[in-house]
Design an enzyme around this catalytic site. Sequence first.
Site, mmCIF file in Angstrom:
data_model
loop_
_atom_site.group_PDB
_atom_site.id
_atom_site.type_symbol
_atom_site.label_atom_id
_atom_site.label_comp_id
_atom_site.label_asym_id
_atom_site.label_seq_id
_atom_site.Cartn_x
_atom_site.Cartn_y
_atom_site.Cartn_z
ATOM 1 N N HIS A 183 0.843 -1.197 0.000
ATOM 2 C CA HIS A 183 0.000 0.000 0.000
ATOM 3 C C HIS A 183 0.875 1.243 0.000
ATOM 4 C CE1 HIS A 183 0.804 -1.113 4.198
ATOM 5 N NE2 HIS A 183 0.761 0.180 4.468
ATOM 6 N N HIS A 209 0.862 5.474 1.148
ATOM 7 C CA HIS A 209 0.227 6.452 2.033
ATOM 8 C C HIS A 209 0.235 7.829 1.362
ATOM 9 C CE1 HIS A 209 0.679 4.082 5.948
ATOM 10 N NE2 HIS A 209 1.515 3.416 5.155
#
Length: 134
Positions: free
Chosen positions: A98, A100
Site C-alpha cells: 500500500h 500512504h
Amino acid sequence: MDCIFCKIVSGEIPSARVFEDDNVIAFLDIRPIAKGHTLIVPKKHLTDLRDADYETLCHLMGAVKKIAPSVMTAVGADGFNLGGNNGPASGQEVMHLHLHIIPRHFNDGLPRWPHNAYAEGEREGLAEKIRAVL
Ligand code: AMP
Ligand code: ZN
C-alpha cells in the site's frame, strides 16, 4: 487469507472508501498521521513493492495522481507526502502492499526526515556496489 486489507477489498471489513476501480481501492487510514491520510491499496495481494509487477505499480501511481489533489482540496492542504513502508524494519505493519498519501500544511509540526553524512569516498563506493547488483 488472514489479511486485513484483503478483507477491506472484499468488503468483509468496512472502510471509509474514497475511490475504487478494478485494480485498486483507496480509503482513509484508521489512525491518521493527519486528517485525510489515505491508503492506496492494490486489490491483488502483494506483500510489498518488491513483489509488484509493472502494471500494478502503474495502477497505484495512477490512483495517487487522481486522488491526491482531491484529498488536498478536501482538507485544505498545502502539499502531501507519498509514503510506502516495505518490510517490517521500515515500520510496515500490514503486509499487503500500500501507499500512504499524507496531507501536509505549512507549519503542521510533523517532523522532517533526519539527514546523515558519508565518510570520504563512501558514497561513491556504495553507489558502485548498488550498480553491481542491479
Ligand atoms: P504500514 O505501517 O505502512 O503497514 O501502514 C498500515 C496502516 O494501515 C497504518 O497506518 C494503520 O493505521 C492502517 N490501518 C490498519 N488497519 C486499518 C483499517 N481497518 N482501516 C484503515 N486503516 C487501517
Ligand atoms: Zn492482502
